[in-house]
Design a protein around this motif. Structure first.
Motif, PDB file in Angstrom:
ATOM      1  N   TYR A 297      -4.153   6.945  -1.067  1.00  0.00           N
ATOM      2  CA  TYR A 297      -3.511   5.637  -1.008  1.00  0.00           C
ATOM      3  C   TYR A 297      -3.644   4.915  -2.351  1.00  0.00           C
ATOM      4  CZ  TYR A 297      -3.961   6.583   3.969  1.00  0.00           C
ATOM      5  OH  TYR A 297      -3.891   7.159   5.213  1.00  0.00           O
ATOM      6  N   LEU A 298      -2.716   4.008  -2.571  1.00  0.00           N
ATOM      7  CA  LEU A 298      -2.820   3.090  -3.703  1.00  0.00           C
ATOM      8  C   LEU A 298      -2.566   1.694  -3.151  1.00  0.00           C
ATOM      9  CD1 LEU A 298      -3.262   2.890  -6.787  1.00  0.00           C
ATOM     10  CD2 LEU A 298      -0.767   2.767  -7.002  1.00  0.00           C
ATOM     11  N   GLN A 299      -3.630   0.934  -3.007  1.00  0.00           N
ATOM     12  CA  GLN A 299      -3.516  -0.445  -2.551  1.00  0.00           C
ATOM     13  C   GLN A 299      -3.234  -1.313  -3.760  1.00  0.00           C
ATOM     14  OE1 GLN A 299      -3.826  -1.797   0.741  1.00  0.00           O
ATOM     15  NE2 GLN A 299      -2.983  -3.567  -0.348  1.00  0.00           N
ATOM     16  N   MET A 300      -2.130  -2.036  -3.707  1.00  0.00           N
ATOM     17  CA  MET A 300      -1.712  -2.860  -4.830  1.00  0.00           C
ATOM     18  C   MET A 300      -1.696  -4.319  -4.387  1.00  0.00           C
ATOM     19  SD  MET A 300       1.358  -0.473  -6.342  1.00  0.00           S
ATOM     20  CE  MET A 300       2.424  -0.776  -4.935  1.00  0.00           C
ATOM     21  N   THR A 301      -2.408  -5.159  -5.095  1.00  0.00           N
ATOM     22  CA  THR A 301      -2.446  -6.584  -4.790  1.00  0.00           C
ATOM     23  C   THR A 301      -2.020  -7.391  -6.011  1.00  0.00           C
ATOM     24  OG1 THR A 301      -4.766  -6.817  -5.428  1.00  0.00           O
ATOM     25  CG2 THR A 301      -4.314  -6.213  -3.147  1.00  0.00           C
ATOM     26  N   SER A 302      -1.737  -8.653  -5.787  1.00  0.00           N
ATOM     27  CA  SER A 302      -1.332  -9.557  -6.873  1.00  0.00           C
ATOM     28  C   SER A 302      -0.265  -8.916  -7.742  1.00  0.00           C
ATOM     29  CB  SER A 302      -2.550  -9.940  -7.728  1.00  0.00           C
ATOM     30  OG  SER A 302      -3.534 -10.556  -6.937  1.00  0.00           O
ATOM     31  N   LEU A 303       0.754  -8.391  -7.110  1.00  0.00           N
ATOM     32  CA  LEU A 303       1.785  -7.657  -7.841  1.00  0.00           C
ATOM     33  C   LEU A 303       2.534  -8.568  -8.791  1.00  0.00           C
ATOM     34  CD1 LEU A 303       2.988  -5.364  -4.967  1.00  0.00           C
ATOM     35  CD2 LEU A 303       2.220  -4.572  -7.208  1.00  0.00           C
ATOM     36  N   LYS A 304       2.898  -7.989  -9.936  1.00  0.00           N
ATOM     37  CA  LYS A 304       3.626  -8.692 -10.975  1.00  0.00           C
ATOM     38  C   LYS A 304       4.960  -8.000 -11.209  1.00  0.00           C
ATOM     39  CE  LYS A 304      -0.786  -9.518 -13.321  1.00  0.00           C
ATOM     40  NZ  LYS A 304      -1.545  -9.337 -14.592  1.00  0.00           N
ATOM     41  N   SER A 305       5.880  -8.710 -11.840  1.00  0.00           N
ATOM     42  CA  SER A 305       7.195  -8.111 -12.100  1.00  0.00           C
ATOM     43  C   SER A 305       7.058  -6.867 -12.972  1.00  0.00           C
ATOM     44  CB  SER A 305       8.103  -9.134 -12.766  1.00  0.00           C
ATOM     45  OG  SER A 305       7.522  -9.624 -13.965  1.00  0.00           O
ATOM     46  N   GLU A 306       6.064  -6.868 -13.844  1.00  0.00           N
ATOM     47  CA  GLU A 306       5.865  -5.701 -14.712  1.00  0.00           C
ATOM     48  C   GLU A 306       5.316  -4.482 -13.988  1.00  0.00           C
ATOM     49  OE1 GLU A 306       4.780  -8.822 -15.234  1.00  0.00           O
ATOM     50  OE2 GLU A 306       2.813  -8.839 -16.226  1.00  0.00           O
TER      51      GLU A 306
ATOM     52  N   ARG B 244       0.854  -1.188   0.000  1.00  0.00           N
ATOM     53  CA  ARG B 244       0.000   0.000   0.000  1.00  0.00           C
ATOM     54  C   ARG B 244       0.888   1.234   0.000  1.00  0.00           C
ATOM     55  NH1 ARG B 244      -4.403   2.403   4.310  1.00  0.00           N
ATOM     56  NH2 ARG B 244      -2.493   2.873   5.475  1.00  0.00           N
ATOM     57  N   LEU B 245       0.747   2.023  -1.050  1.00  0.00           N
ATOM     58  CA  LEU B 245       1.461   3.291  -1.140  1.00  0.00           C
ATOM     59  C   LEU B 245       0.592   4.395  -0.530  1.00  0.00           C
ATOM     60  CD1 LEU B 245       2.815   3.125  -4.807  1.00  0.00           C
ATOM     61  CD2 LEU B 245       3.814   2.186  -2.707  1.00  0.00           C
ATOM     62  N   ALA B 246       1.260   5.355   0.083  1.00  0.00           N
ATOM     63  CA  ALA B 246       0.564   6.502   0.648  1.00  0.00           C
ATOM     64  C   ALA B 246       1.158   7.784   0.091  1.00  0.00           C
ATOM     65  CB  ALA B 246       0.673   6.499   2.167  1.00  0.00           C
ATOM     66  N   CYS B 247       0.328   8.787  -0.046  1.00  0.00           N
ATOM     67  CA  CYS B 247       0.761  10.099  -0.512  1.00  0.00           C
ATOM     68  C   CYS B 247       0.243  11.124   0.492  1.00  0.00           C
ATOM     69  CB  CYS B 247       0.202  10.376  -1.893  1.00  0.00           C
ATOM     70  SG  CYS B 247       0.529  12.042  -2.521  1.00  0.00           S
ATOM     71  N   ALA B 248       1.164  11.810   1.145  1.00  0.00           N
ATOM     72  CA  ALA B 248       0.796  12.833   2.121  1.00  0.00           C
ATOM     73  C   ALA B 248       0.798  14.199   1.454  1.00  0.00           C
ATOM     74  CB  ALA B 248       1.772  12.816   3.294  1.00  0.00           C
ATOM     75  N   ILE B 249      -0.275  14.949   1.642  1.00  0.00           N
ATOM     76  CA  ILE B 249      -0.452  16.263   1.029  1.00  0.00           C
ATOM     77  C   ILE B 249      -0.277  17.332   2.093  1.00  0.00           C
ATOM     78  CG2 ILE B 249      -2.000  17.724  -0.319  1.00  0.00           C
ATOM     79  CD1 ILE B 249      -3.579  15.092  -0.932  1.00  0.00           C
ATOM     80  N   SER B 250       0.553  18.316   1.815  1.00  0.00           N
ATOM     81  CA  SER B 250       0.761  19.401   2.769  1.00  0.00           C
ATOM     82  C   SER B 250       1.016  20.700   2.022  1.00  0.00           C
ATOM     83  CB  SER B 250       1.944  19.086   3.693  1.00  0.00           C
ATOM     84  OG  SER B 250       3.141  18.988   2.949  1.00  0.00           O
ATOM     85  N   GLY B 251       1.135  21.771   2.785  1.00  0.00           N
ATOM     86  CA  GLY B 251       1.371  23.076   2.186  1.00  0.00           C
ATOM     87  C   GLY B 251       0.080  23.823   1.968  1.00  0.00           C
ATOM     88  N   ARG B 252       0.022  24.596   0.913  1.00  0.00           N
ATOM     89  CA  ARG B 252      -1.187  25.349   0.605  1.00  0.00           C
ATOM     90  C   ARG B 252      -2.361  24.390   0.440  1.00  0.00           C
ATOM     91  NH1 ARG B 252      -2.265  28.962  -4.880  1.00  0.00           N
ATOM     92  NH2 ARG B 252      -4.384  29.622  -4.348  1.00  0.00           N
TER      93      ARG B 252
END
Length: 125
Positions: free
Chosen positions: A80-89, A19-27
């Motif tokens: 967030y970006l939940q990634m499952t069944s990840l592949k080499s590509e 699971r990737l996360a992206c935190a937003i800050s600033g303006r």
């Protein structure tokens, strides 16, 4: 200015999840259309997933549809970006992008105003 910081990348085996996360800050803006893109070695950056400002509508690249899920937590200013069944590509640097106060789903790089620095995802087969 808006700052985006991605986290959650790493090295995993094929079939695993991340699971990737992206935190937003600033303006701050009232709302953001958000997106995830990725760039594999030797390839151009490509669209992965998009979330409308209402967080109701989503769009996915065909290559990740059914495996990846984009979502947001507005209280935490995170996407967030939940990634499952990840592949080499799926190996690539993943970037978070924001388009303040835009309506609709943004699936092209030029539609986004702010970008994170990226987080590496490596999937071993």
């Amino acid at each position: 200015q808006v700052q985006l910081v991605e986290s959650g990348g790493g090295l995993v085996q094929a079939g695993a999840s991340l699971r990737l996360a992206c935190a937003i800050s600033g303006r701050t803006f009232r709302s953001y259309a958000m997106g995830w893109f990725r760039q594999a070695p030797g390839k151009e950056r490509e669209f992965v997933a998009a979330l409308s400002w209402s967080a109701v509508n989503t769009a996915y690249a065909d290559s990740v549809k059914g495996r990846f899920t984009i979502s947001s937590d507005n209280a935490k200013n995170r996407v967030y970006l939940q990634m499952t069944s990840l592949k080499s590509e799926d190996t690539a640097v993943y970037y978070c992008a924001a388009a303040p106060e835009r309506i609709g789903l943004m699936t092209h790089e030029y539609e986004y105003d702010y970008w994170g620095q990226g987080t590496q995802v490596t999937v071993s087969s």
